[in-house]
Design a protein around this motif. Structure first.
Motif, PDB file in Angstrom:
ATOM      1  N   PHE A 171      52.653  64.935  52.344  1.00  0.00           N
ATOM      2  CA  PHE A 171      52.905  66.287  52.857  1.00  0.00           C
ATOM      3  C   PHE A 171      53.131  66.205  54.357  1.00  0.00           C
ATOM      4  CE2 PHE A 171      51.278  70.186  54.881  1.00  0.00           C
ATOM      5  CZ  PHE A 171      52.108  71.132  54.285  1.00  0.00           C
ATOM      6  N   SER A 172      54.129  66.939  54.848  1.00  0.00           N
ATOM      7  CA  SER A 172      54.356  67.003  56.286  1.00  0.00           C
ATOM      8  C   SER A 172      54.972  68.342  56.663  1.00  0.00           C
ATOM      9  CB  SER A 172      55.243  65.849  56.767  1.00  0.00           C
ATOM     10  OG  SER A 172      56.503  65.890  56.128  1.00  0.00           O
ATOM     11  N   PRO A 178      52.503  78.189  53.447  1.00  0.00           N
ATOM     12  CA  PRO A 178      52.439  76.725  53.518  1.00  0.00           C
ATOM     13  C   PRO A 178      51.473  76.133  52.501  1.00  0.00           C
ATOM     14  CG  PRO A 178      51.422  77.747  55.452  1.00  0.00           C
ATOM     15  CD  PRO A 178      52.138  78.828  54.718  1.00  0.00           C
ATOM     16  N   LEU A 179      50.503  76.921  52.057  1.00  0.00           N
ATOM     17  CA  LEU A 179      49.583  76.424  51.028  1.00  0.00           C
ATOM     18  C   LEU A 179      50.310  76.169  49.715  1.00  0.00           C
ATOM     19  CD1 LEU A 179      46.405  78.607  51.700  1.00  0.00           C
ATOM     20  CD2 LEU A 179      46.634  76.136  52.046  1.00  0.00           C
ATOM     21  N   ASP A 180      51.355  76.955  49.433  1.00  0.00           N
ATOM     22  CA  ASP A 180      52.175  76.693  48.240  1.00  0.00           C
ATOM     23  C   ASP A 180      52.827  75.316  48.347  1.00  0.00           C
ATOM     24  OD1 ASP A 180      51.567  79.221  47.329  1.00  0.00           O
ATOM     25  OD2 ASP A 180      53.450  80.123  48.009  1.00  0.00           O
ATOM     26  N   ALA A 181      53.295  74.987  49.554  1.00  0.00           N
ATOM     27  CA  ALA A 181      53.921  73.679  49.769  1.00  0.00           C
ATOM     28  C   ALA A 181      52.900  72.555  49.606  1.00  0.00           C
ATOM     29  CB  ALA A 181      54.561  73.623  51.152  1.00  0.00           C
ATOM     30  N   LEU A 182      51.698  72.780  50.108  1.00  0.00           N
ATOM     31  CA  LEU A 182      50.650  71.763  49.977  1.00  0.00           C
ATOM     32  C   LEU A 182      50.297  71.536  48.509  1.00  0.00           C
ATOM     33  CD1 LEU A 182      48.696  69.895  51.500  1.00  0.00           C
ATOM     34  CD2 LEU A 182      47.058  71.791  51.571  1.00  0.00           C
ATOM     35  N   GLU A 183      50.285  72.597  47.737  1.00  0.00           N
ATOM     36  CA  GLU A 183      50.003  72.455  46.310  1.00  0.00           C
ATOM     37  C   GLU A 183      51.105  71.663  45.613  1.00  0.00           C
ATOM     38  OE1 GLU A 183      48.155  72.627  42.662  1.00  0.00           O
ATOM     39  OE2 GLU A 183      47.364  72.964  44.687  1.00  0.00           O
ATOM     40  N   LEU A 184      52.344  71.865  46.038  1.00  0.00           N
ATOM     41  CA  LEU A 184      53.439  71.059  45.486  1.00  0.00           C
ATOM     42  C   LEU A 184      53.232  69.573  45.779  1.00  0.00           C
ATOM     43  CD1 LEU A 184      56.647  73.154  46.296  1.00  0.00           C
ATOM     44  CD2 LEU A 184      55.857  72.463  44.017  1.00  0.00           C
ATOM     45  N   ALA A 185      52.735  69.270  46.970  1.00  0.00           N
ATOM     46  CA  ALA A 185      52.470  67.871  47.317  1.00  0.00           C
ATOM     47  C   ALA A 185      51.379  67.281  46.438  1.00  0.00           C
ATOM     48  CB  ALA A 185      52.087  67.764  48.794  1.00  0.00           C
ATOM     49  N   ARG A 186      50.363  68.080  46.128  1.00  0.00           N
ATOM     50  CA  ARG A 186      49.293  67.593  45.240  1.00  0.00           C
ATOM     51  C   ARG A 186      49.855  67.286  43.853  1.00  0.00           C
ATOM     52  NH1 ARG A 186      46.372  72.384  47.186  1.00  0.00           N
ATOM     53  NH2 ARG A 186      44.901  71.820  48.846  1.00  0.00           N
ATOM     54  N   ARG A 187      50.767  68.153  43.384  1.00  0.00           N
ATOM     55  CA  ARG A 187      51.288  68.022  42.025  1.00  0.00           C
ATOM     56  C   ARG A 187      52.398  66.977  41.916  1.00  0.00           C
ATOM     57  NH1 ARG A 187      51.909  74.384  40.116  1.00  0.00           N
ATOM     58  NH2 ARG A 187      49.668  74.928  40.220  1.00  0.00           N
ATOM     59  N   ASN A 188      52.969  66.595  43.050  1.00  0.00           N
ATOM     60  CA  ASN A 188      54.077  65.643  43.050  1.00  0.00           C
ATOM     61  C   ASN A 188      53.778  64.487  44.011  1.00  0.00           C
ATOM     62  OD1 ASN A 188      56.510  67.164  41.519  1.00  0.00           O
ATOM     63  ND2 ASN A 188      55.380  68.652  42.768  1.00  0.00           N
ATOM     64  N   GLU A 220      58.023  63.320  48.647  1.00  0.00           N
ATOM     65  CA  GLU A 220      57.677  63.788  49.985  1.00  0.00           C
ATOM     66  C   GLU A 220      57.927  65.290  50.042  1.00  0.00           C
ATOM     67  OE1 GLU A 220      56.432  62.506  52.711  1.00  0.00           O
ATOM     68  OE2 GLU A 220      56.264  60.431  52.040  1.00  0.00           O
ATOM     69  N   VAL A 221      56.890  66.062  50.314  1.00  0.00           N
ATOM     70  CA  VAL A 221      57.016  67.515  50.398  1.00  0.00           C
ATOM     71  C   VAL A 221      56.957  67.925  51.864  1.00  0.00           C
ATOM     72  CG1 VAL A 221      56.018  69.749  49.764  1.00  0.00           C
ATOM     73  CG2 VAL A 221      55.975  67.846  48.132  1.00  0.00           C
ATOM     74  N   VAL A 222      58.008  68.584  52.315  1.00  0.00           N
ATOM     75  CA  VAL A 222      58.125  69.000  53.713  1.00  0.00           C
ATOM     76  C   VAL A 222      58.127  70.517  53.779  1.00  0.00           C
ATOM     77  CG1 VAL A 222      59.489  68.872  55.833  1.00  0.00           C
ATOM     78  CG2 VAL A 222      59.470  66.931  54.236  1.00  0.00           C
ATOM     79  N   PHE A 223      57.286  71.050  54.630  1.00  0.00           N
ATOM     80  CA  PHE A 223      57.281  72.498  54.861  1.00  0.00           C
ATOM     81  C   PHE A 223      57.935  72.787  56.203  1.00  0.00           C
ATOM     82  CE2 PHE A 223      55.255  76.306  56.720  1.00  0.00           C
ATOM     83  CZ  PHE A 223      55.716  77.246  55.807  1.00  0.00           C
ATOM     84  N   PHE A 224      58.859  73.721  56.215  1.00  0.00           N
ATOM     85  CA  PHE A 224      59.548  74.133  57.435  1.00  0.00           C
ATOM     86  C   PHE A 224      58.645  75.103  58.191  1.00  0.00           C
ATOM     87  CE2 PHE A 224      63.616  76.382  59.148  1.00  0.00           C
ATOM     88  CZ  PHE A 224      63.447  75.763  60.371  1.00  0.00           C
ATOM     89  N   TRP A 246      51.246  63.779  59.460  1.00  0.00           N
ATOM     90  CA  TRP A 246      51.731  64.973  58.768  1.00  0.00           C
ATOM     91  C   TRP A 246      52.819  65.684  59.581  1.00  0.00           C
ATOM     92  CZ3 TRP A 246      46.665  63.423  59.162  1.00  0.00           C
ATOM     93  CH2 TRP A 246      46.075  62.980  57.974  1.00  0.00           C
ATOM     94  N   ASP A 247      53.415  64.963  60.511  1.00  0.00           N
ATOM     95  CA  ASP A 247      54.469  65.494  61.362  1.00  0.00           C
ATOM     96  C   ASP A 247      55.822  64.979  60.844  1.00  0.00           C
ATOM     97  OD1 ASP A 247      56.252  66.262  63.322  1.00  0.00           O
ATOM     98  OD2 ASP A 247      55.055  65.503  64.996  1.00  0.00           O
ATOM     99  N   ALA A 248      56.639  65.864  60.277  1.00  0.00           N
ATOM    100  CA  ALA A 248      57.919  65.451  59.698  1.00  0.00           C
ATOM    101  C   ALA A 248      58.863  64.864  60.746  1.00  0.00           C
ATOM    102  CB  ALA A 248      58.587  66.627  58.992  1.00  0.00           C
ATOM    103  N   GLU A 249      58.770  65.326  61.977  1.00  0.00           N
ATOM    104  CA  GLU A 249      59.622  64.759  63.028  1.00  0.00           C
ATOM    105  C   GLU A 249      59.348  63.275  63.201  1.00  0.00           C
ATOM    106  OE1 GLU A 249      60.598  66.890  66.666  1.00  0.00           O
ATOM    107  OE2 GLU A 249      59.324  68.532  65.995  1.00  0.00           O
TER     108      GLU A 249
END
Length: 378
Positions: A169-170, A125-135, A139-143, A302-305
């Protein structure tokens, strides 16, 4: 390799197999009236077939394949919701690799990616968080998917996002817990089990006392096990010894890795971020009370739902399995994968109908890869 080779020693394995046969004979286990031991974890299922343990142990021992892995028990409705989120404009949807090919009624996330959705495989999930920082404009969502094994990493990532106040990020939370479905299985009058091989990785987080109810309330032995051949053989022997002497206890064969009371740092992070859902749908088991986790209201940003108005936030929904698909029966141990009418007949790793054929820990994938069942199916 230290801590690996010694658990694959052929001489020690032969000694354990002989001892298992001795105890199985002593308790009257036969091919027609076997001792039925459920391995809860799909990693154990694959190890059993990889090393041929099902063929090496006494014929009176039958392995029953349990819930397996979180990808295997993911209902099709949740896959559909992942695809719905992924196909929204401006979304980068991130997930672990196993979840990419799980089919829903609208296809898989891999197929959504082929249609143009921005779906990316990540390793944490840290990879997803880094994507959110860079973009910051996306909206970056991690499953968030997994048993207690992966829940702490998602919780710690969400806490980091909250500390940094990263608004784009969510997490689409589908984390689930192991003990409630075990109770559901034990309450099923069709489920005839004599003992359990308990999950190793989950128990690293929650410890061994989460399974006390299995022994105390149902009188069934459970042994938390490691993943090497000698781990599994010793665990089977420990289950048999309990049965032989009329005991029902929680034992920890994997004590070199699993602490009695779990990992306090992980448990604290889980408790801070998540709370139990009233119920959650499991593939093959239906809705099970308090078996899923949801993000606490304090972290709703940070809750995608909540952010996308989807999932249980929009109300539960059920999607029927594909016609002839018996994932639920396989996952609950009622039938073997080869008894499914679609096994090798429209369902294979290349064209999966169900998650059990997709997941690296799925029972159908294990039979296909190691059991020689693929040839039989063809």
């Amino acid at each position: 390799m230290r801590y690996v080779e010694e658990f694959r020693d052929p001489k020690a394995a032969r000694a354990l197999i002989a001892r298992i046969a001795e105890v199985a004979d002593a308790i009257g286990a036969t091919k027609d009236e076997p001792v039925r031991i459920m391995e809860i974890c799909g990693g154990h299922t694959h190890a059993i077939f990889r090393y041929g343990l099902d063929k090496l142990v006494h014929e009176g021992i039958e392995f029953i394949h349990g819930p397996g892995c979180p990808v295997c028990v993911l209902p099709m409705a949740r896959v559909d919701e992942c695809v719905e989120i992924a196909e929204r404009p401006g979304v980068i949807f991130t997930t672990f690799g196993d979840a990419m090919r799980v089919p829903g009624t609208k296809g898989s996330l891999m197929q959504a990616k082929a249609r143009g959705a921005d779906v990316r495989m990540v390793y944490s999930p840290l990879d997803a968080l880094e994507l959110a920082r860079r973009n910051p404009d996306r909206e970056v969502v991690f499953f968030g998917l997994g048993f207690e094994t992966t829940t702490p990493s998602t919780a710690l990532t969400l806490l980091q996002a909250a500390r940094e106040q990263i608004p784009n990020f969510s997490i689409f939370c589908n984390h689930i817990t192991v003990p409630p479905p075990l109770k559901a299985l034990l309450d099923d009058p069709w489920m005839m089990l004599d003992g359990f091989v308990g999950p190793g990785h989950v128990s690293m987080v929650i410890g061994v006392h989460a399974y006390d109810f299995i022994a105390a309330d149902y009188g069934k032995p459970i042994v938390v096990a490691g993943f090497e051949p000698l781990d599994l053989l010793q665990s089977v022997l420990m289950v048999l010894e309990q049965i032989r002497y009329g005991r029902a206890e929680v034992e920890n064969q994997y004590a070199r890795v699993v602490p009695e009371h779990g990992n306090p740092i992980s448990l604290k992070a889980i408790d801070e971020v998540y709370e139990p859902r009233p119920s959650f749908e499991w593939r093959g088991l239906g809705e099970i009370d308090a078996s899923g986790l949801r993000i606490r209201p304090a972290f709703a940003a940070w809750d995608a739902e909540e952010k996308f108005g989807i999932g249980y936030a929009a109300g539960p929904r059920h999607v029927a399995e594909p016609e002839g698909c018996a994932c639920g029966q396989v996952m609950t141990g009622r039938i073997k994968p080869t008894a499914c009418p679609r096994f090798g007949a429209g369902c294979s790793p290349e064209t999966p109908l169900g998650a059990l054929m997709v997941s690296s820990e799925g029972a159908c994938a294990a039979y296909w890869q190691y059991g020689g069942a693929r040839v039989a199916a063809e």
